[in-house]
Design a protein around this motif. Sequence first.
Motif, PDB file in Angstrom:
ATOM      1  N   LYS A 180       0.831  -1.200   0.000  1.00 13.87           N
ATOM      2  CA  LYS A 180       0.000   0.000   0.000  1.00 13.87           C
ATOM      3  C   LYS A 180       0.869   1.254   0.000  1.00 13.87           C
ATOM      4  CE  LYS A 180      -3.470   2.278   2.901  1.00 13.87           C
ATOM      5  NZ  LYS A 180      -4.264   2.148   4.131  1.00 13.87           N
ATOM      6  N   SER A 181       0.427   2.251  -0.746  1.00 11.88           N
ATOM      7  CA  SER A 181       1.086   3.549  -0.786  1.00 11.88           C
ATOM      8  C   SER A 181       0.018   4.627  -0.671  1.00 11.88           C
ATOM      9  CB  SER A 181       1.846   3.707  -2.106  1.00 11.88           C
ATOM     10  OG  SER A 181       2.316   5.024  -2.265  1.00 11.88           O
ATOM     11  N   VAL A 182       0.343   5.696   0.055  1.00 11.93           N
ATOM     12  CA  VAL A 182      -0.585   6.822   0.183  1.00 11.93           C
ATOM     13  C   VAL A 182       0.137   8.092  -0.237  1.00 11.93           C
ATOM     14  CG1 VAL A 182      -2.061   8.159   1.728  1.00 11.93           C
ATOM     15  CG2 VAL A 182      -1.836   5.688   2.061  1.00 11.93           C
ATOM     16  N   VAL A 183      -0.451   8.806  -1.195  1.00 14.61           N
ATOM     17  CA  VAL A 183       0.100  10.057  -1.698  1.00 14.61           C
ATOM     18  C   VAL A 183      -0.917  11.148  -1.415  1.00 14.61           C
ATOM     19  CG1 VAL A 183       0.844  11.298  -3.766  1.00 14.61           C
ATOM     20  CG2 VAL A 183       1.416   8.870  -3.497  1.00 14.61           C
ATOM     21  N   THR A 184      -0.489  12.195  -0.715  1.00 11.02           N
ATOM     22  CA  THR A 184      -1.378  13.285  -0.343  1.00 11.02           C
ATOM     23  C   THR A 184      -0.917  14.575  -1.001  1.00 11.02           C
ATOM     24  OG1 THR A 184      -1.758  12.208   1.789  1.00 11.02           O
ATOM     25  CG2 THR A 184      -2.384  14.531   1.614  1.00 11.02           C
ATOM     26  N   ARG A 185      -1.821  15.233  -1.717  1.00 10.20           N
ATOM     27  CA  ARG A 185      -1.523  16.507  -2.383  1.00 10.20           C
ATOM     28  C   ARG A 185      -2.283  17.625  -1.684  1.00 10.20           C
ATOM     29  NH1 ARG A 185       0.062  15.574  -7.936  1.00 10.20           N
ATOM     30  NH2 ARG A 185      -0.147  13.363  -8.395  1.00 10.20           N
ATOM     31  N   TYR A 186      -1.637  18.784  -1.574  1.00  5.93           N
ATOM     32  CA  TYR A 186      -2.300  19.962  -1.022  1.00  5.93           C
ATOM     33  C   TYR A 186      -1.503  21.202  -1.412  1.00  5.93           C
ATOM     34  CZ  TYR A 186       1.299  19.415   2.574  1.00  5.93           C
ATOM     35  OH  TYR A 186       2.493  19.257   3.222  1.00  5.93           O
ATOM     36  N   ILE A 187      -2.129  22.354  -1.239  1.00  6.02           N
ATOM     37  CA  ILE A 187      -1.472  23.629  -1.508  1.00  6.02           C
ATOM     38  C   ILE A 187      -0.956  24.178  -0.184  1.00  6.02           C
ATOM     39  CG2 ILE A 187      -1.761  25.973  -2.423  1.00  6.02           C
ATOM     40  CD1 ILE A 187      -2.199  23.790  -4.528  1.00  6.02           C
ATOM     41  N   ASP A 188       0.343  24.524  -0.142  1.00  2.16           N
ATOM     42  CA  ASP A 188       0.904  25.059   1.103  1.00  2.16           C
ATOM     43  C   ASP A 188       0.726  26.582   1.161  1.00  2.16           C
ATOM     44  OD1 ASP A 188       2.921  26.222  -0.458  1.00  2.16           O
ATOM     45  OD2 ASP A 188       4.535  25.016   0.405  1.00  2.16           O
TER      46      ASP A 188
ATOM     47  N   ASP B 214       3.059  14.630  -0.458  1.00  6.87           N
ATOM     48  CA  ASP B 214       3.635  13.771   0.577  1.00  6.87           C
ATOM     49  C   ASP B 214       3.339  12.326   0.201  1.00  6.87           C
ATOM     50  OD1 ASP B 214       4.448  16.002   2.036  1.00  6.87           O
ATOM     51  OD2 ASP B 214       2.639  16.016   3.272  1.00  6.87           O
ATOM     52  N   MET B 215       4.380  11.494   0.226  1.00  8.18           N
ATOM     53  CA  MET B 215       4.256  10.092  -0.186  1.00  8.18           C
ATOM     54  C   MET B 215       4.686   9.185   0.963  1.00  8.18           C
ATOM     55  SD  MET B 215       6.052  10.797  -3.834  1.00  8.18           S
ATOM     56  CE  MET B 215       7.024  12.110  -3.140  1.00  8.18           C
ATOM     57  N   GLU B 216       3.946   8.103   1.159  1.00  3.86           N
ATOM     58  CA  GLU B 216       4.287   7.168   2.226  1.00  3.86           C
ATOM     59  C   GLU B 216       4.041   5.742   1.761  1.00  3.86           C
ATOM     60  OE1 GLU B 216       3.236   6.496   6.947  1.00  3.86           O
ATOM     61  OE2 GLU B 216       2.487   8.268   5.908  1.00  3.86           O
ATOM     62  N   CYS B 217       5.048   4.885   1.992  1.00  3.67           N
ATOM     63  CA  CYS B 217       4.933   3.455   1.708  1.00  3.67           C
ATOM     64  C   CYS B 217       5.737   2.740   2.777  1.00  3.67           C
ATOM     65  CB  CYS B 217       5.454   3.128   0.313  1.00  3.67           C
ATOM     66  SG  CYS B 217       5.320   1.378  -0.106  1.00  3.67           S
ATOM     67  N   GLY B 218       5.090   1.833   3.506  1.00  7.58           N
ATOM     68  CA  GLY B 218       5.783   1.171   4.618  1.00  7.58           C
ATOM     69  C   GLY B 218       6.237   2.233   5.610  1.00  7.58           C
ATOM     70  N   SER B 219       7.503   2.188   5.993  1.00 10.28           N
ATOM     71  CA  SER B 219       8.029   3.171   6.951  1.00 10.28           C
ATOM     72  C   SER B 219       8.703   4.353   6.253  1.00 10.28           C
ATOM     73  CB  SER B 219       9.040   2.484   7.881  1.00 10.28           C
ATOM     74  OG  SER B 219      10.139   2.011   7.119  1.00 10.28           O
ATOM     75  N   VAL B 220       8.652   4.390   4.922  1.00 11.20           N
ATOM     76  CA  VAL B 220       9.351   5.429   4.164  1.00 11.20           C
ATOM     77  C   VAL B 220       8.407   6.576   3.830  1.00 11.20           C
ATOM     78  CG1 VAL B 220      10.624   5.937   2.049  1.00 11.20           C
ATOM     79  CG2 VAL B 220      10.947   3.743   3.199  1.00 11.20           C
ATOM     80  N   LYS B 221       8.877   7.801   4.106  1.00 12.61           N
ATOM     81  CA  LYS B 221       8.126   9.011   3.760  1.00 12.61           C
ATOM     82  C   LYS B 221       8.985   9.861   2.843  1.00 12.61           C
ATOM     83  CE  LYS B 221       5.451   9.121   7.988  1.00 12.61           C
ATOM     84  NZ  LYS B 221       4.984   9.899   9.120  1.00 12.61           N
ATOM     85  N   ALA B 222       8.344  10.429   1.823  1.00  9.77           N
ATOM     86  CA  ALA B 222       9.045  11.287   0.871  1.00  9.77           C
ATOM     87  C   ALA B 222       8.166  12.488   0.568  1.00  9.77           C
ATOM     88  CB  ALA B 222       9.349  10.515  -0.415  1.00  9.77           C
ATOM     89  N   ARG B 223       8.747  13.486  -0.081  1.00 16.91           N
ATOM     90  CA  ARG B 223       8.000  14.690  -0.429  1.00 16.91           C
ATOM     91  C   ARG B 223       8.544  15.252  -1.727  1.00 16.91           C
ATOM     92  NH1 ARG B 223       7.056  19.116   4.011  1.00 16.91           N
ATOM     93  NH2 ARG B 223       5.188  17.854   4.261  1.00 16.91           N
TER      94      ARG B 223
END
Length: 138
Positions: free
Chosen positions: A107-115, A123-132
């Motif tokens: 499973k992977s979750v990618v979240t988009r938003y305007i800062d 913001d991307m998350e898969c397992g214990s890894v987070k990326a941006r």
Amino acid sequence: MASSGIEGLKGTWDYVDGEHFDEYMKELGVGFATRMAAKGIKPRLVISENNGKWTVRSETSLKTTSYDFTPGVEFNETTPDGREVKSTIKFEGNKWVHTTIDKSGKKSVVTRYIDDKDQQMIDMECGSVKARRWYKRA
């Protein structure tokens, strides 16, 4: 009706920078050669909506990929690296949450938003890894 935050994601976006993207792709199971090629790519994203159906197009010097979706409805997606996944995109407040599950159940979750700088943050998350990754309006 989508919130103004979601509506703000519409338009054309140019890649600015990112962090931990290689680790994220590795966690997804993306091969070494593809990860190395991806390091030098600066995609342009084009996000549009027509009568409730959204389109995301990613344009690079190597190829252009796109997918269409209706919020909350699961769809089959082929990722830019060729993986076949089941995807669902939901709008939660001012965020766009894209959940994918591949054939092995990863499973992977990618979240988009305007800062607050009017940049599109991803913001991307898969397992214990987070990326941006972040993008500016073109």
